[in-house]
Design a protein around this motif. Structure first.
Motif, PDB file in Angstrom:
ATOM      1  N   LEU A  16       0.404  -1.157   0.260  1.00 43.30           N
ATOM      2  CA  LEU A  16      -0.117   0.237   0.081  1.00 43.30           C
ATOM      3  C   LEU A  16       0.499   1.110  -0.038  1.00 43.30           C
ATOM      4  O   LEU A  16       0.358   2.746  -0.175  1.00 43.30           O
ATOM      5  CB  LEU A  16      -0.912  -0.256   1.173  1.00 43.30           C
ATOM      6  CG  LEU A  16      -2.336  -1.008   1.470  1.00 43.30           C
ATOM      7  CD1 LEU A  16      -2.622  -0.844   2.515  1.00 43.30           C
ATOM      8  CD2 LEU A  16      -2.780  -1.078   0.167  1.00 43.30           C
ATOM      9  N   GLN A  19       1.091   4.470  -2.966  1.00 38.43           N
ATOM     10  CA  GLN A  19      -0.627   4.914  -3.330  1.00 38.43           C
ATOM     11  C   GLN A  19      -1.425   5.622  -1.930  1.00 38.43           C
ATOM     12  O   GLN A  19      -0.313   5.811  -1.394  1.00 38.43           O
ATOM     13  CB  GLN A  19      -1.595   3.156  -2.979  1.00 38.43           C
ATOM     14  CG  GLN A  19      -1.569   2.092  -3.658  1.00 38.43           C
ATOM     15  CD  GLN A  19      -1.842   1.167  -3.128  1.00 38.43           C
ATOM     16  OE1 GLN A  19      -3.050   1.068  -1.911  1.00 38.43           O
ATOM     17  NE2 GLN A  19      -1.474  -0.583  -3.867  1.00 38.43           N
ATOM     18  N   THR A  20      -2.037   5.956  -3.029  1.00 35.33           N
ATOM     19  CA  THR A  20      -3.375   7.076  -2.396  1.00 35.33           C
ATOM     20  C   THR A  20      -4.022   7.082  -2.095  1.00 35.33           C
ATOM     21  O   THR A  20      -5.091   6.873  -3.340  1.00 35.33           O
ATOM     22  CB  THR A  20      -2.600   8.937  -2.886  1.00 35.33           C
ATOM     23  OG1 THR A  20      -3.150   8.806  -4.180  1.00 35.33           O
ATOM     24  CG2 THR A  20      -1.077   8.739  -3.160  1.00 35.33           C
ATOM     25  N   GLN A  21      -4.437   7.359  -1.254  1.00 34.76           N
ATOM     26  CA  GLN A  21      -5.897   7.723  -0.538  1.00 34.76           C
ATOM     27  C   GLN A  21      -6.860   9.190  -1.071  1.00 34.76           C
ATOM     28  O   GLN A  21      -6.650   9.999   0.193  1.00 34.76           O
ATOM     29  CB  GLN A  21      -5.852   7.027   0.869  1.00 34.76           C
ATOM     30  CG  GLN A  21      -7.990   6.476   1.202  1.00 34.76           C
ATOM     31  CD  GLN A  21      -7.561   6.121   2.290  1.00 34.76           C
ATOM     32  OE1 GLN A  21      -7.233   5.939   3.274  1.00 34.76           O
ATOM     33  NE2 GLN A  21      -8.594   5.234   2.555  1.00 34.76           N
ATOM     34  N   LYS A  22      -7.916   8.984  -1.621  1.00 36.37           N
ATOM     35  CA  LYS A  22      -8.554  10.482  -1.707  1.00 36.37           C
ATOM     36  C   LYS A  22      -9.388  10.232  -0.565  1.00 36.37           C
ATOM     37  O   LYS A  22      -9.607   9.784   0.283  1.00 36.37           O
ATOM     38  CB  LYS A  22      -9.054  10.972  -3.108  1.00 36.37           C
ATOM     39  CG  LYS A  22      -8.271  10.155  -4.514  1.00 36.37           C
ATOM     40  CD  LYS A  22      -8.712  10.672  -5.614  1.00 36.37           C
ATOM     41  CE  LYS A  22      -7.375  10.777  -6.148  1.00 36.37           C
ATOM     42  NZ  LYS A  22      -8.197  11.727  -7.821  1.00 36.37           N
ATOM     43  N   THR A  26     -11.349   6.228  -1.083  1.00 39.42           N
ATOM     44  CA  THR A  26     -10.775   5.648  -2.486  1.00 39.42           C
ATOM     45  C   THR A  26      -9.208   5.454  -2.324  1.00 39.42           C
ATOM     46  O   THR A  26      -8.814   6.531  -2.485  1.00 39.42           O
ATOM     47  CB  THR A  26     -11.317   5.451  -3.929  1.00 39.42           C
ATOM     48  OG1 THR A  26     -10.954   6.767  -4.321  1.00 39.42           O
ATOM     49  CG2 THR A  26     -12.897   5.508  -4.473  1.00 39.42           C
ATOM     50  N   TRP A  27      -8.622   3.879  -3.367  1.00 37.04           N
ATOM     51  CA  TRP A  27      -6.945   4.195  -2.994  1.00 37.04           C
ATOM     52  C   TRP A  27      -6.500   4.524  -4.639  1.00 37.04           C
ATOM     53  O   TRP A  27      -7.440   4.049  -5.514  1.00 37.04           O
ATOM     54  CB  TRP A  27      -6.755   2.827  -2.989  1.00 37.04           C
ATOM     55  CG  TRP A  27      -6.772   2.842  -1.479  1.00 37.04           C
ATOM     56  CD1 TRP A  27      -7.797   2.365  -0.269  1.00 37.04           C
ATOM     57  CD2 TRP A  27      -5.890   3.294  -0.648  1.00 37.04           C
ATOM     58  NE1 TRP A  27      -7.225   2.428   0.928  1.00 37.04           N
ATOM     59  CE2 TRP A  27      -6.127   2.610   0.632  1.00 37.04           C
ATOM     60  CE3 TRP A  27      -4.817   3.969  -0.680  1.00 37.04           C
ATOM     61  CZ2 TRP A  27      -5.603   3.166   2.038  1.00 37.04           C
ATOM     62  CZ3 TRP A  27      -3.387   4.385   0.798  1.00 37.04           C
ATOM     63  CH2 TRP A  27      -4.163   3.833   1.921  1.00 37.04           C
ATOM     64  N   TRP A  28      -5.909   5.204  -4.957  1.00 35.27           N
ATOM     65  CA  TRP A  28      -5.147   4.797  -6.305  1.00 35.27           C
ATOM     66  C   TRP A  28      -4.067   4.844  -6.686  1.00 35.27           C
ATOM     67  O   TRP A  28      -2.880   5.361  -5.449  1.00 35.27           O
ATOM     68  CB  TRP A  28      -5.530   6.946  -6.738  1.00 35.27           C
ATOM     69  CG  TRP A  28      -7.397   7.110  -6.650  1.00 35.27           C
ATOM     70  CD1 TRP A  28      -7.796   7.269  -5.997  1.00 35.27           C
ATOM     71  CD2 TRP A  28      -7.570   6.943  -8.163  1.00 35.27           C
ATOM     72  NE1 TRP A  28      -9.107   7.271  -6.193  1.00 35.27           N
ATOM     73  CE2 TRP A  28      -9.229   7.604  -7.691  1.00 35.27           C
ATOM     74  CE3 TRP A  28      -7.159   6.836  -9.724  1.00 35.27           C
ATOM     75  CZ2 TRP A  28     -10.374   7.690  -8.744  1.00 35.27           C
ATOM     76  CZ3 TRP A  28      -8.138   6.849 -10.097  1.00 35.27           C
ATOM     77  CH2 TRP A  28     -10.022   6.962 -10.540  1.00 35.27           C
ATOM     78  N   ASP A  29      -3.219   4.778  -7.928  1.00 33.36           N
ATOM     79  CA  ASP A  29      -2.095   4.664  -8.048  1.00 33.36           C
ATOM     80  C   ASP A  29      -1.814   4.385  -9.257  1.00 33.36           C
ATOM     81  O   ASP A  29      -2.073   3.363 -10.136  1.00 33.36           O
ATOM     82  CB  ASP A  29      -1.462   3.183  -7.070  1.00 33.36           C
ATOM     83  CG  ASP A  29       0.006   3.094  -7.048  1.00 33.36           C
ATOM     84  OD1 ASP A  29       0.542   3.607  -8.130  1.00 33.36           O
ATOM     85  OD2 ASP A  29       0.691   2.240  -6.401  1.00 33.36           O
ATOM     86  N   ASN A 114      -6.379  -6.041  -4.882  1.00 34.39           N
ATOM     87  CA  ASN A 114      -5.914  -6.421  -3.706  1.00 34.39           C
ATOM     88  C   ASN A 114      -6.508  -7.252  -3.071  1.00 34.39           C
ATOM     89  O   ASN A 114      -6.806  -7.759  -2.598  1.00 34.39           O
ATOM     90  CB  ASN A 114      -5.165  -5.642  -2.586  1.00 34.39           C
ATOM     91  CG  ASN A 114      -4.369  -6.587  -1.779  1.00 34.39           C
ATOM     92  OD1 ASN A 114      -3.775  -7.608  -1.412  1.00 34.39           O
ATOM     93  ND2 ASN A 114      -3.006  -5.317  -1.352  1.00 34.39           N
ATOM     94  N   THR A 119      -9.361  -4.370  -1.325  1.00 35.84           N
ATOM     95  CA  THR A 119      -9.305  -3.065  -1.872  1.00 35.84           C
ATOM     96  C   THR A 119      -9.082  -3.259  -2.977  1.00 35.84           C
ATOM     97  O   THR A 119      -8.009  -4.010  -3.521  1.00 35.84           O
ATOM     98  CB  THR A 119      -7.939  -2.257  -0.765  1.00 35.84           C
ATOM     99  OG1 THR A 119      -7.895  -2.925   0.423  1.00 35.84           O
ATOM    100  CG2 THR A 119      -8.545  -0.836  -1.357  1.00 35.84           C
ATOM    101  N   ILE A 121      -8.340  -0.669  -6.421  1.00 36.89           N
ATOM    102  CA  ILE A 121      -6.903   0.470  -6.332  1.00 36.89           C
ATOM    103  C   ILE A 121      -6.993   1.037  -7.843  1.00 36.89           C
ATOM    104  O   ILE A 121      -6.783  -0.073  -8.857  1.00 36.89           O
ATOM    105  CB  ILE A 121      -5.429  -0.109  -6.411  1.00 36.89           C
ATOM    106  CG1 ILE A 121      -4.952  -0.687  -4.749  1.00 36.89           C
ATOM    107  CG2 ILE A 121      -4.592   0.786  -6.077  1.00 36.89           C
ATOM    108  CD1 ILE A 121      -3.938  -1.564  -4.477  1.00 36.89           C
TER     109      ILE A 121
END
Length: 134
Positions: A16, A19-22, A26-29, A114, A119, A121
């Motif tokens: 993780l 990744q960044t969480q908004k 939600t997680w973004w990568d 994942n 989760t 991503i």
């Protein structure tokens, strides 16, 4: 059992970290892409891919996504197309493709999952790779 839990927590934290969480949770990568691990499509009808994290220069084995693969010859004629769930990244086709020139692998959706945590991503667009065969 304790060693397993420690390893699991460490592996999840490493997975993780890029990744960044908004604000919506939600997680973004956008550092993820398809990568070819084994290319013996012409000789044996096998191809192995992974989801690769370019920011850390490694394949992340616990990420999956559904994808479509298209195989083309030198004259851009499509030889094969098929959908894959993403659970198996080592593909064995029913035949060899000695005339294949390149492939296009495209994710069916703009996210990976994942499998350890469940989760999603997200990426700005679906993963896609055009690869010239060896």
């Amino acid at each position: 059992m304790r060693q397993f839990l420690t390893a699991f927590c460490l592996f999840t934290a490493v997975a993780l970290s890029a990744q960044t969480q908004k604000e919506d949770g939600t997680w973004w990568d956008n550092n993820l892409q398809f990568e070819i691990k084994t290319d013996i499509l012409k000789a044996q009808g096998r191809l192995e891919i992974c989801i690769y994290d370019s920011s850390r220069d490694l394949c992340i084995e616990n990420l999956v996504t559904g994808y479509e693969i298209r195989i083309y010859d030198a004259s851009n004629k499509e030889l094969w197309n098929s959908l894959w769930t993403g659970k198996n990244m080592d593909m064995k086709f029913s035949k060899k493709f000695p005339n294949a020139q390149y492939i296009i692998i495209k994710a069916t959706r703009p996210f990976v999952i994942n499998i350890l945590t469940g989760t999603r991503i997200y990426q700005d667009k679906a993963l896609e790779l055009k690869y010239t065969l060896q």
